[in-house]
Design a protein around this motif. Structure first.
Motif, PDB file in Angstrom:
ATOM      1  N   MET A 103     -12.424  -2.135  34.962  1.00 31.80           N
ATOM      2  CA  MET A 103     -11.448  -0.327  35.738  1.00 31.80           C
ATOM      3  C   MET A 103     -11.871   0.362  34.626  1.00 31.80           C
ATOM      4  O   MET A 103     -11.858   1.455  34.141  1.00 31.80           O
ATOM      5  CB  MET A 103     -10.272  -0.006  36.922  1.00 31.80           C
ATOM      6  CG  MET A 103      -9.566   0.914  36.934  1.00 31.80           C
ATOM      7  SD  MET A 103     -11.458   2.659  37.515  1.00 31.80           S
ATOM      8  CE  MET A 103     -12.026   0.544  38.812  1.00 31.80           C
ATOM      9  N   ALA A 104     -11.594  -0.562  33.190  1.00 32.21           N
ATOM     10  CA  ALA A 104     -10.500   0.037  31.817  1.00 32.21           C
ATOM     11  C   ALA A 104     -12.511   0.785  31.176  1.00 32.21           C
ATOM     12  O   ALA A 104     -13.354   2.010  30.977  1.00 32.21           O
ATOM     13  CB  ALA A 104     -10.750  -1.227  31.316  1.00 32.21           C
ATOM     14  N   PHE A 105     -13.798   0.048  31.814  1.00 37.11           N
ATOM     15  CA  PHE A 105     -14.555   0.185  31.454  1.00 37.11           C
ATOM     16  C   PHE A 105     -15.583   1.244  31.791  1.00 37.11           C
ATOM     17  O   PHE A 105     -15.825   2.200  31.485  1.00 37.11           O
ATOM     18  CB  PHE A 105     -15.428  -0.949  31.608  1.00 37.11           C
ATOM     19  CG  PHE A 105     -17.462  -0.782  30.950  1.00 37.11           C
ATOM     20  CD1 PHE A 105     -17.800  -1.652  29.811  1.00 37.11           C
ATOM     21  CD2 PHE A 105     -18.231  -0.689  31.804  1.00 37.11           C
ATOM     22  CE1 PHE A 105     -18.844  -0.500  29.523  1.00 37.11           C
ATOM     23  CE2 PHE A 105     -19.196  -0.759  31.841  1.00 37.11           C
ATOM     24  CZ  PHE A 105     -19.649  -0.720  30.330  1.00 37.11           C
ATOM     25  N   TYR A 106     -14.916   1.307  33.443  1.00 34.07           N
ATOM     26  CA  TYR A 106     -15.654   2.366  33.790  1.00 34.07           C
ATOM     27  C   TYR A 106     -14.776   3.968  33.186  1.00 34.07           C
ATOM     28  O   TYR A 106     -15.341   4.719  33.378  1.00 34.07           O
ATOM     29  CB  TYR A 106     -15.260   2.195  35.469  1.00 34.07           C
ATOM     30  CG  TYR A 106     -15.434   2.773  36.546  1.00 34.07           C
ATOM     31  CD1 TYR A 106     -16.619   2.946  37.057  1.00 34.07           C
ATOM     32  CD2 TYR A 106     -15.109   4.255  37.314  1.00 34.07           C
ATOM     33  CE1 TYR A 106     -17.464   4.088  38.257  1.00 34.07           C
ATOM     34  CE2 TYR A 106     -15.870   5.200  38.030  1.00 34.07           C
ATOM     35  CZ  TYR A 106     -17.286   5.020  38.359  1.00 34.07           C
ATOM     36  OH  TYR A 106     -17.031   5.938  39.466  1.00 34.07           O
ATOM     37  N   GLY A 107     -13.716   3.356  33.637  1.00 32.85           N
ATOM     38  CA  GLY A 107     -12.952   5.074  32.814  1.00 32.85           C
ATOM     39  C   GLY A 107     -13.794   5.347  31.712  1.00 32.85           C
ATOM     40  O   GLY A 107     -13.939   6.679  31.132  1.00 32.85           O
ATOM     41  N   VAL A 108     -13.419   4.447  30.444  1.00 26.24           N
ATOM     42  CA  VAL A 108     -13.878   5.032  29.794  1.00 26.24           C
ATOM     43  C   VAL A 108     -15.917   4.694  29.316  1.00 26.24           C
ATOM     44  O   VAL A 108     -16.198   6.359  28.835  1.00 26.24           O
ATOM     45  CB  VAL A 108     -14.722   3.448  28.678  1.00 26.24           C
ATOM     46  CG1 VAL A 108     -15.432   3.995  27.333  1.00 26.24           C
ATOM     47  CG2 VAL A 108     -13.348   3.269  28.197  1.00 26.24           C
ATOM     48  N   LEU A 160     -24.328   3.144  32.483  1.00 24.29           N
ATOM     49  CA  LEU A 160     -23.828   2.620  32.445  1.00 24.29           C
ATOM     50  C   LEU A 160     -21.847   2.603  33.012  1.00 24.29           C
ATOM     51  O   LEU A 160     -21.588   1.104  33.916  1.00 24.29           O
ATOM     52  CB  LEU A 160     -22.907   2.462  31.138  1.00 24.29           C
ATOM     53  CG  LEU A 160     -23.603   2.144  29.987  1.00 24.29           C
ATOM     54  CD1 LEU A 160     -23.786   2.294  28.315  1.00 24.29           C
ATOM     55  CD2 LEU A 160     -24.509   0.774  29.829  1.00 24.29           C
ATOM     56  N   ALA A 161     -22.185   3.512  33.581  1.00 31.38           N
ATOM     57  CA  ALA A 161     -20.952   3.664  34.241  1.00 31.38           C
ATOM     58  C   ALA A 161     -20.793   2.949  35.698  1.00 31.38           C
ATOM     59  O   ALA A 161     -19.974   2.773  36.626  1.00 31.38           O
ATOM     60  CB  ALA A 161     -20.454   5.486  34.538  1.00 31.38           C
ATOM     61  N   ALA A 221      -9.303   6.524  36.164  1.00 33.53           N
ATOM     62  CA  ALA A 221      -9.483   4.968  36.187  1.00 33.53           C
ATOM     63  C   ALA A 221      -9.440   4.419  34.819  1.00 33.53           C
ATOM     64  O   ALA A 221      -8.811   2.678  35.502  1.00 33.53           O
ATOM     65  CB  ALA A 221     -11.002   4.913  35.730  1.00 33.53           C
ATOM     66  N   LEU A 222      -8.870   4.792  34.134  1.00 35.57           N
ATOM     67  CA  LEU A 222      -8.172   4.000  32.533  1.00 35.57           C
ATOM     68  C   LEU A 222      -6.238   4.173  33.269  1.00 35.57           C
ATOM     69  O   LEU A 222      -6.135   2.462  33.456  1.00 35.57           O
ATOM     70  CB  LEU A 222      -7.986   4.864  31.316  1.00 35.57           C
ATOM     71  CG  LEU A 222      -9.603   5.068  30.582  1.00 35.57           C
ATOM     72  CD1 LEU A 222      -9.195   6.171  29.431  1.00 35.57           C
ATOM     73  CD2 LEU A 222      -9.679   3.647  30.588  1.00 35.57           C
ATOM     74  N   ALA A 223      -5.961   4.937  34.083  1.00 31.41           N
ATOM     75  CA  ALA A 223      -4.593   4.932  34.505  1.00 31.41           C
ATOM     76  C   ALA A 223      -4.306   3.322  35.258  1.00 31.41           C
ATOM     77  O   ALA A 223      -3.624   2.559  35.558  1.00 31.41           O
ATOM     78  CB  ALA A 223      -4.899   6.592  35.269  1.00 31.41           C
ATOM     79  N   SER A 224      -5.218   3.716  36.726  1.00 33.20           N
ATOM     80  CA  SER A 224      -6.153   2.843  37.457  1.00 33.20           C
ATOM     81  C   SER A 224      -5.439   0.755  36.655  1.00 33.20           C
ATOM     82  O   SER A 224      -5.025   0.103  37.206  1.00 33.20           O
ATOM     83  CB  SER A 224      -7.099   2.571  38.631  1.00 33.20           C
ATOM     84  OG  SER A 224      -7.671   1.315  38.904  1.00 33.20           O
ATOM     85  N   ALA A 245     -11.022   6.356  41.926  1.00 33.39           N
ATOM     86  CA  ALA A 245     -11.643   6.639  41.121  1.00 33.39           C
ATOM     87  C   ALA A 245     -13.057   7.087  41.156  1.00 33.39           C
ATOM     88  O   ALA A 245     -14.171   7.930  40.459  1.00 33.39           O
ATOM     89  CB  ALA A 245     -10.795   6.213  39.537  1.00 33.39           C
ATOM     90  N   ILE A 246     -13.836   5.941  42.163  1.00 33.66           N
ATOM     91  CA  ILE A 246     -15.360   5.794  42.351  1.00 33.66           C
ATOM     92  C   ILE A 246     -15.754   6.765  42.651  1.00 33.66           C
ATOM     93  O   ILE A 246     -16.802   6.707  42.205  1.00 33.66           O
ATOM     94  CB  ILE A 246     -15.181   4.233  42.336  1.00 33.66           C
ATOM     95  CG1 ILE A 246     -15.090   3.262  41.102  1.00 33.66           C
ATOM     96  CG2 ILE A 246     -16.653   3.770  42.523  1.00 33.66           C
ATOM     97  CD1 ILE A 246     -15.243   1.307  41.615  1.00 33.66           C
TER      98      ILE A 246
END
Length: 397
Positions: free
Chosen positions: A83-88, A108-109, A175-178, A22-23
């Motif tokens: 990773m959740a923050f990254y997804g959001v 922010l990401a 990212a949220l799935a991860s 994802a990153i």
């Protein structure tokens, strides 16, 4: 280290690699999406480059902060939270209405980028038996490699066919799935309650660490100066068919995979510093080729492969950091990613200035050569400082 059998750790490492995927998709696809969100938002290419730079600055800012935050925390939950923050934040970037809000979301990401990759590599390494530690770290980073082959071209295709916002939304959903998979699959390995977060800052007072980070932050900027504007240059100077953009991105990923593999081998053969010089020389040559072939999309596709294949600098520099960081391995691992994202900010910024000055689409390649040469100079100065330090130590001894 956990007592869980290594066969039970494969799903957990896959979850971490999915986060790295994802990153990698989000970071590199932004460069391919640049002409599409620039056109939609009414931005020039140089203005749109600031969106890419904002993400990179976020990585630089976030790496030391997240390294200290995660020193005492259980790594499983810490990695899932990052990773959740990254997804959001990636999903937020997909819906932001204008330049300022998109730039803020990308900043922010970038904050959890370095912390996640650094801690994930250490987590995977520590979770496996001693003889397999390198294998665990490599399996996490494999997600970045696969992202450049699959995820980035897919995001580029989305940007070209169904809209650039989907190119940010896709890695956000992954990212949220991860994050969910990490919580479900990663072993419950506790944090270190005796860790002293401020001890991680010792890496930032170590001159050898700082010099090494500076080589990457400056020298690697040449790659990003060329790559950030490659899609825009193809669209502006050629009449390439639609499939060329995702092809270019996929070829870049393949070149990077082969280049990283080769860099590991020649770093072992030559040693870290000689390998770094070899990488810098290869980067300068391939960036010069990229400047020369602007206007011919077949040769620009070849150039995409070559600039990635020649950019193996991350391997000798990472090895050098492991040798000089001492106990501050967490901070060094995170800051290495921060250094290369500083290059990701510097390269597009200077390349964008050259474009805004009217130097033409060959200018990013010329800027790239200058940055790569500067990186070689910094490495030379670093080696000189180390020799002087050893001489002083020998004299005082």
């Amino acid at each position: 280290m956990t007592d869980t059998p290594s066969r039970d750790l494969r799903p957990a490492i896959l979850a971490l690699a999915l986060g790295a995927f994802a990153i990698g998709t989000s970071e590199f696809s932004a460069m391919g999406l640049l002409p599409f969100f620039a056109g939609d938002l009414g931005l020039s290419e140089s203005q749109a480059g600031h969106v890419i730079s904002a993400y990179a600055i976020g990585v630089v800012v976030g790496a030391p902060i997240t390294s200290m935050m995660g020193a005492k925390l259980p790594r499983r939950r810490f990695l899932a939270a990052l990773m959740a923050f990254y997804g959001v934040m990636n999903l937020a970037a997909a819906v932001m209405p204008g330049f300022a809000s998109l730039t803020g979301a990308r900043f922010l990401a970038g904050l959890p980028h370095g912390g996640f990759l650094g801690v994930a590599m250490l987590y995977a390494a520590d979770a496996l038996p001693l003889g397999q530690r390198a294998r665990g770290a490599a399996q996490v980073i494999l997600g970045l490699t696969v992202a450049n082959i699959v995820g980035v071209p897919l995001a580029g295709w989305m940007g070209q066919v169904i809209g650039w916002r989907w190119g940010f939304a896709m890695p956000g959903a992954i990212a949220l799935a991860s994050a969910w998979a990490i919580l479900r699959l990663a072993p419950r390995v506790g944090g270190n309650p005796h860790a002293r977060p401020w001890d991680e800052l010792a890496a930032l007072s170590n001159p050898r660490v700082l010099w090494t980070l500076a080589v990457g932050a400056i020298g690697f900027g040449g790659l990003f100066s060329v790559y950030a504007f490659m899609t825009a240059a193809i669209l502006a100077t050629t009449e390439a068919p639609p499939y060329v953009i995702p092809l270019t991105l996929a070829v870049f990923g393949i070149g990077g995979t082969l280049g990283t593999w080769a860099a590991g081998r020649y770093t072992e053969w030559l040693g870290t510093d000689r390998a770094a010089y070899l990488s810098l020389a290869a980067m300068a040559v391939t960036q010069g080729f990229a400047a020369l072939v602007v206007g011919s999309w077949p040769l620009m596709v070849v150039s995409s492969f070559l600039i990635a294949a020649g950019a193996g600098l991350v391997i000798p520099l990472q090895t050098r950091l492991m040798e000089v960081a001492g106990r501050a391995q967490n901070m060094a691992a995170a800051m290495n990613h921060a250094a290369f994202n500083a290059a990701n900010a510097l390269g597009p910024f200077l390349g964008g200035l050259a474009l805004a000055a009217g130097w033409g689409w060959r200018a990013p390649g010329v800027v790239g050569i200058a940055l790569t040469a500067a990186g070689a100079l910094v490495l030379t100065l670093a080696r000189r400082q180390e020799r002087k330090a050893r001489a002083r130590a020998a004299t005082s001894g």
